[in-house]
Write an enzyme that holds these catalytic residues in place. Structure first.
Site, PDB file in Angstrom:
ATOM      1  N   THR A 196       1.043  -1.208  -0.255  1.00 19.28           N
ATOM      2  CA  THR A 196      -0.052   0.124  -0.094  1.00 19.28           C
ATOM      3  C   THR A 196       0.939   1.049  -0.187  1.00 19.28           C
ATOM      4  OG1 THR A 196      -1.755  -0.925   1.051  1.00 19.28           O
ATOM      5  CG2 THR A 196      -1.538   1.338   1.595  1.00 19.28           C
ATOM      6  N   ARG A 224     -14.991  -5.907   0.061  1.00 21.49           N
ATOM      7  CA  ARG A 224     -14.457  -5.437   1.197  1.00 21.49           C
ATOM      8  C   ARG A 224     -13.549  -4.136   1.025  1.00 21.49           C
ATOM      9  NH1 ARG A 224      -8.558  -4.110   2.737  1.00 21.49           N
ATOM     10  NH2 ARG A 224      -8.420  -4.727   4.669  1.00 21.49           N
TER      11      ARG A 224
END
Ligand code: ASP
Length: 335
Positions: A196, A224
């Site tokens: 990330t 999600r």
């Protein structure tokens, strides 16, 4: 790269030469490329070099924006886009796969001066989700768009739709297959989601901005949403306190409202950014058994980058021009 910058890629710590401060506020930038189980045994020398080079490119590009009196929003976007365009990070091009073999991306951006924010989640076929988050912030009356609605908005705004194949990387596909072969690894091995990306910046006007972009977690369920696009969890900026971008297992960062908690400790308790960030990562997140880290920057240019995992890809250029690039924890880094 501008002339006058002293850069040696093999070194961890470098110094920008010939800097002259021309305005009131110091400038500073910090970026991350994800936290998780990263040890020298899981990253090859070539991968490590490529990751360091990308971090250096992203952090110096953003710093040049700030040096040229650009604003922290442009600096954050420029750094995040470079990392999104690289296959080495779990964002944009290098995003991980959902259980169904798709790439669903989340991103958010927040402006510490106005508290304006833009966020998107579950987005497909958009090469630079951080740019879409900015368009949501600037050109819609909403803060947060998801799924097909966010993609439709991207097209309306003139963004190009890229094909599914753009996001295919052999490494991420293999991670999904490995996970399917042995699902218990999902809980035990946080490296399945490493990568990330995020950035926090302080510009000469004293404005703080935070941005985060991710493919989420490998094998995640369709629909999600992680912490990255949730304002106050994975991303937060406020000129009265700090700018924060987080990385780690999102479910814990959501429950801990990690980014806003750090801001609150600085704003209401008068803690330093480092004390606040360390308390939240090492005490509060650890108590939830959450793993990950943050990059945090205050309006004086102080930077803190704590993490409770084996490593966190990170880089910064502080208010004195000192450049730092690190992948592992401080001890492993020094070896
Ligand atoms: N925080 C991200 C998420 O849960 C993943 C990560 O930072 O590695 O979606």
């Amino acid at each position: 790269m501008r002339p006058g910058l002293l850069l040696t890629i093999s070194a961890t710590v470098l110094v920008f030469a010939g800097m002259t401060a021309t305005a009131d506020s110091p400038i500073a930038i910090a970026i991350h490329g994800g936290a998780g189980t990263i040890s020298r045994s899981t990253v090859t020398a070539e991968q490590e070099q490529a990751i360091r080079e990308k971090l250096l490119q992203a952090v110096t590009t953003a710093y040049e924006v700030l040096q040229n009196d650009g604003d922290s929003m442009d600096a954050v976007i420029s750094a995040v886009k470079i990392l999104e365009d690289s296959p080495h990070f779990n964002a944009g091009k290098g995003s991980v796969f959902t259980w169904d073999g798709k790439n669903e991306m989340d991103a958010a951006l927040m402006d510490g001066a106005s508290l304006d924010a833009g966020a998107i989640s579950g987005v497909t076929n958009v090469a630079n989700p951080i740019a879409l988050a900015r368009l949501v912030m600037l050109n819609s009356r909403h803060v947060f768009l998801s799924g097909d609605g966010a993609v439709e908005f991207a097209i309306e705004q003139g963004m190009e739709k890229v094909p599914d194949e753009y996001f295919f990387t052999e490494r991420r596909w293999k991670q999904l297959q490995d996970l399917k072969d042995s699902p218990e690894l999902a809980a035990a091995e946080p490296q399945f989601q490493i990568g990330t990306v995020g950035a926090v910046a302080l510009d000469r006007k004293g404005n703080l901005v935070a941005g985060t972009s991710t493919g989420g977690t490998t094998g995640k369920r369709y629909g999600r949403i992680g912490d990255s696009p949730i304002i106050g969890s994975g991303t937060y900026a406020n000129n009265r306190s700090v700018a924060v971008s987080a990385t780690g297992t999102g479910e814990f960062f959501i429950r801990g409202t990690v980014a806003h908690d750090i801001s609150a400790l600085v704003e209401y308790k008068g803690m330093t950014v480092d004390d606040a960030a360390r308390e939240v990562i090492f005490e509060k997140l650890a108590a939830l058994k959450g793993d990950g880290g943050v990059i945090a920057l205050d309006r004086h240019g102080n930077i803190s980058m704590p993490f409770n995992t084996e490593g966190m890809y990170r880089a910064s250029i502080d208010s004195s021009g000192k450049v730092t690039i690190s992948l592992y924890d401080e001890k492993a880094e020094a070896e």
